[in-house]
Write a protein that holds these residues in place. Structure first.
Motif, short mmCIF file in Angstrom:
data_model
loop_
_atom_site.label_atom_id
_atom_site.label_comp_id
_atom_site.label_asym_id
_atom_site.label_seq_id
_atom_site.Cartn_x
_atom_site.Cartn_y
_atom_site.Cartn_z
N GLN A 149 0.84 -1.20 0.00
CA GLN A 149 0.00 0.00 0.00
C GLN A 149 0.88 1.26 0.00
N GLU B 116 -7.74 1.63 -0.62
CA GLU B 116 -7.76 3.01 -0.12
C GLU B 116 -7.06 3.98 -1.11
N ASP C 19 -8.84 7.06 -3.05
CA ASP C 19 -8.33 8.44 -2.98
C ASP C 19 -8.21 9.03 -4.39
N GLU D 22 -17.02 -1.25 -3.47
CA GLU D 22 -16.46 -0.05 -2.84
C GLU D 22 -16.59 1.19 -3.73
#
Length: 971
Positions: free
Chosen positions: A623, A687, A691, A727
């Motif tokens: 990540q 994530e 973003d 998501e």
């Protein structure tokens, strides 16, 4: 002809417009005059008389007169009276007679047009009114040079009309042409051949251009006349004497080529080729080393190629027929030509070499079929290999920086040589492997001092083995031990010799191409990966001074990493650090030329993604790495997006929008690294992408440069639906709202697949959102479709057609995903509005693709809402609108039952009727019998028949019946 003076009748003013330098108004008038003369019953006779009497000296007027005459013969011959047809014949002969007296011949363009008119007249009249066509012409022209010129041009024009296989003819014309050739063979070919012999003999010294024309005629006619008339001592000796004359030799070569190419019995063909070869050899033509005229040698090479291929064909036929003895003789004759073939193949002029490749290829095919090869045949194979290797080499003049026509021709020629190499590998893989190894090792031992072309071709040959040798890619380094160890040795040498430092783009590129071609080698010997990675990353590869090398290496590097990422775990972060500056988004005002173009950068981002995703680090590290890869993009994106609306200059706006689109594209490309095994979630990268999504979405509401920005963000959303799955859902409503504002047809058309993708993937999960967005989307579509457009604006019409198709596909996706509540909850008025558009799509627009979709929707809606507990009021809609649509649409004149796409539409239309019967039962049959079909004036018998077929279980029978029903109805 009743006219005092042709001059008085010809429109002198209009004729002035024939001059290419005339004013536009005069040219217009000349054009109108031409049309008038063409269409008139007898005005063309003025032109005939002008030609027969030689009234005009202006070339353009003479050409004009022939054009008018040509039109009459071509399109109106059948309507001319016997007297008028006679007038044409007389006109042509009088014009020809006048040519014999002229000191100066007519311009070539007039002679060519005259020859066309003679040829057309011949085609129309030879079998009926003018059987003595050739005899009349020959009697008139004798050996007069001007006359002979027209005669020969006419023969070539006849060949174009009657024989040329490249011209498409109707069956009627083909029958006529066959009859013409048969009649000519019977009546006049021997006389024509005699005239050719006389011309060739009489003019070989004095009029070389006529001799060349005559040789062309012989070459054209030899394919369909009796060969013995040409392939005899006197003719062949004459042709051979032409082979020694500088001005005639190329045409003589072409003529002999046509003779050799004629279809014949294999034994006769071998005899012909052998006798021809004997004569050519004793005349010294086989000593090609002494010949300096490359144009002639190119023709001679083509002739030898023809002879060689003819012998191969004869050998093949004889072998198949089991004629062993004669086949062996033919093979001997064939082998005897190999030394000459090799001389031509290795000739420094590529045209000469290229012309013999066909024979060479076919000869290798013969060797492939032989059970055992003699030593001589093995030597021949080796000689061909050496020739191919030598000829693959670049010459000094090749311009790598600015490739033009010559370079393109060499690239094509190299492709032909590659075919030979592939064929060599089939005939004798061991010999090829040995030969390449020898050349390769020699070049690698002395690469520092060797010229670039030798080094390049050595690496190129190693590369080409990959395609030439069977068992490609992975299997190169498994299986056959000799091959495997040889290839491994060569690859080891390539990597360890230091040749990647050679300072020439062609060698550098060949090095990287070969490393990637044999990337599986590194799985067996991973210890070489670090040194090759360095070559990719430093001044040899991505930092090379040549933009061409950098660009290609960016792509090759991505391929290399995709194959070998499992072996790169230890270097991942080092690689990412080293390529960091190549991943920067170059803002438009930078001023420095970037090392890589944005297309090349796409590969770099994908490579970075592959390295991160497939590494062995824990999810948090992945990540962090992905964030450091994508954060610079999102940071620059925010800055530039804020700048964009304030920018007044359109060019600067476009440059900024371009840059923003690249940022989105790069981020999107990194997501290609994820697979089913390595999902975004598992790598802890969700994530990071969310973003990105949050950063990119505001671009949808940017007031300027909407098209490119929307397009980029939409593509990103498509990728995220796959990568982030549910998501992504919270972002969809706002994104949709922005995309539906101020839409053009193209925007909507591209937005619909996104909504359809979401619908198909998430189904009931997105039902509330779809219910919300459904009518705004539909209304936006109606608004765009309803906008007035220029009558002749084809682009707008096509955009609307494509949008209509997308709209219907969208409705089909919703109904087909079992989400009928989306439409059912839109309120009666809206539902009705949408339903009417589907009926309209099924009936009113002659677009079978859209119509088919509409019938699929109607059938599905009947299935969902047409039963006892269906949508209130829907059965009424079925009888009032759906049933009529199923009959009105196929009855329209635009519904073409001979078109495959339309038949598919009819099939869906039939299935809709079947579905109505399934849902409404006897009530539907009663409606058809008592109300609907009688209203169409369908007879009681046919009505009864249709209703019976409709009630049968076999749908295929119904489909065939409905097709026949509408075919009958349309008569």
């Amino acid at each position: 002809m009743a006219c005092e003076s042709v001059r008085a009748i010809m429109d002198e003013q209009a004729l002035m417009g024939l001059n290419p330098n005339a004013d536009a108004c005069y040219r217009q008038r000349a054009l109108a005059y031409f049309e008038q003369l063409k269409e008139s019953q007898d005005a063309w006779e003025v032109c005939a008389e002008a030609l027969a009497k030689g009234i005009y000296s202006d070339d353009h007027v003479k050409f004009f007169c022939f054009q008018v005459l040509e039109h009459q013969i071509k399109y109106r011959h059948a309507g001319l009276s016997a007297v008028q047809q006679q007038l044409i014949r007389e006109t042509l002969m009088k014009w020809l007679q006048a040519q014999l007296m002229n000191v100066q011949p007519e311009k070539p363009f007039i002679r060519n047009k005259a020859a066309q008119v003679f040829a057309l007249t011949f085609v129309m009249e030879y079998l009926t009114h003018w059987p003595k066509f050739f005899f009349d012409i020959l009697a008139l022209v004798g050996l007069n040079p001007h006359g002979v010129d027209i005669y020969l041009r006419t023969l070539m024009a006849i060949d174009a009309e009657v024989v040329d296989r490249d011209i498409l003819h109707t069956p009627e014309e083909t029958r006529r042409n066959t009859l013409i050739k048969d009649t000519m063979r019977e009546q006049c070919i021997p006389s024509l051949v005699e005239s050719w012999f006389q011309i060739l003999q009489a003019y070989q010294q004095s009029h070389t251009e006529l001799t060349c024309q005559c040789l062309e005629v012989v070459g054209a006619y030899v394919s369909w006349i009796d060969l013995n008339l040409i392939a005899n001592d006197r003719f062949v000796n004459l042709l051979l004497s032409h082979m020694s004359a500088e001005d005639l030799r190329e045409e003589a070569c072409d003529c002999l080529f046509e003779i050799v190419n004629k279809g014949m019995d294999p034994v006769d063909k071998t005899k012909l080729v052998e006798s021809l070869c004997q004569v050519l050899q004793s005349a010294g033509f086989f000593n090609v080393e002494q010949e300096e005229d490359v144009d002639f040698l190119a023709k001679f090479s083509r002739l030898v190629n023809g002879m060689g291929q003819s012998l191969v064909l004869s050998w093949t036929k004889l072998s198949k027929a089991g004629n062993v003895k004669v086949a062996a003789e033919t093979l001997r004759a064939l082998e005897a030509k190999v030394p000459l073939m090799l001389k031509l193949l290795v000739h420094e002029d590529d045209d000469i070499s290229a012309n013999i490749v066909g024979f060479c290829y076919d000869y290798l095919h013969v060797l492939k079929q032989l059970p055992l090869l003699t030593d001589q045949q093995k030597n021949n194979i080796e000689a061909i290999m050496l020739a191919v290797m030598k000829k693959l080499t670049y010459d000094d003049e090749y311009n790598f920086e600015n490739e033009g026509e010559d370079e393109a021709m060499f690239v094509e020629y190299r492709k032909q040589l590659k075919m030979l190499l592939d064929r060599l590998a089939q005939v004798s893989p061991e010999l090829l492997l040995q030969a390449v190894r020898r050349v390769f090792d020699t070049a690698m031992q002395s690469w520092q001092t060797a010229p670039f072309m030798e080094v390049e071709v050595a690496i190129r040959l190693l590369y080409m083995l990959g395609e030439a040798m069977p068992a490609s890619h992975g299997a190169h380094f498994a299986g056959d031990a000799t091959k495997t160890s040889t290839l491994q040795d060569m690859m080891r040498t390539l990597i360890t010799s230091g040749v990647s430092e050679y300072q020439h783009t062609s060698v550098t590129l060949e090095f990287f191409e070969t490393v990637v071609r044999y990337d599986k080698f590194f799985i067996t010997e991973p210890q070489h990966i670090p040194s090759v990675l360095m070559a990719f990353l430093d001044h040899r590869g991505l930092r090379n001074s040549s933009p061409k090398v950098r660009s290609r290496v960016a792509y090759l590097f991505s391929r290399f990493v995709k194959t070998l990422h499992k072996h790169m775990n230890a270097f991942i972060e080092d690689i990412l650090t080293r390529i960091q500056d190549l991943l920067e988004l170059a803002p438009p005002e930078n001023g420095f030329p970037a090392l890589l173009t944005s297309d090349d950068q796409l590969f770099m981002f994908e490579t970075a993604g592959v390295l991160i995703v497939n590494g062995e680090s824990p999810a948090e590290r992945k990540q962090a790495l992905m964030r450091s890869l994508l954060s610079p993009l999102t940071d620059v994106f925010r800055l530039l997006l804020a700048k964009l609306p304030q920018e007044a200059d359109e060019e600067r706006q476009a440059a900024l929008a371009d840059c923003l689109s690249h940022a989105v594209g790069f981020a999107s490309r990194t997501s290609k690294a994820f697979s089913n095994k390595q999902t975004v979630k598992q790598c802890g990268c969700s994530e990071v992408y969310l973003d990105c999504l949050q950063t990119f979405l505001p671009a949808l509401s940017c007031p300027v440069q909407r098209g490119p920005l929307r397009s980029a963000v939409r593509s990103f959303l498509h990728r995220m639906i796959i990568c982030l799955e549910e998501e992504v859902l919270p972002f969809i409503p706002a994104a949709s709202e922005h995309m539906l504002k101020d839409c053009e047809a193209k925007d909507l058309q591209e937005f619909i697949p996104l909504i359809s993708q979401i619908t198909a993937k998430f189904k009931s999960q997105v039902s509330p959102f779809l219910q919300q967005v459904f009518m705004p989307l539909v209304l936006a579509i109606f608004e765009v479709l309803g906008r007035p457009a220029e009558e002749n604006d084809q682009t707008a019409a096509l955009e609307k057609q494509m949008l209509r198709r997308s709209y219907f596909s969208f409705i089909q996706t919703i109904t087909g995903s079992g989400m009928n509540e989306v439409m059912a909850n839109q309120g009666a008025e809206n539902i009705e509005r949408v339903l009417f558009t589907i009926i309209q799509g099924a009936v009113d627009f002659p677009d079978p693709i859209a119509q088919k979709t509409c019938f699929i929707i109607l059938s599905k809606l009947v299935e969902l809402w047409g039963g006892k507990d269906g949508l209130v009021g829907f059965p009424d809609f079925i009888y009032k609108h759906i049933v009529p649509a199923c009959f009105v649409a196929p009855l329209k004149p635009t519904f073409d039952l001979s078109d495959a796409q339309t038949i598919l539409t009819l099939s869906e239309c039939t299935l809709t009727l079947k579905m109505i019967h399934l849902k409404r039962g006897p009530e539907f049959i009663q409606f058809l019998q008592q109300e609907y079909l009688p209203s169409l004036q369908v007879s009681p018998e046919i009505t009864q028949e249709l209703c019976q077929v409709l009630q049968q279980p076999d749908v295929k029978v119904l489909k065939n019946y409905m097709k026949a029903f509408f075919q009958r109805a349309k008569l």
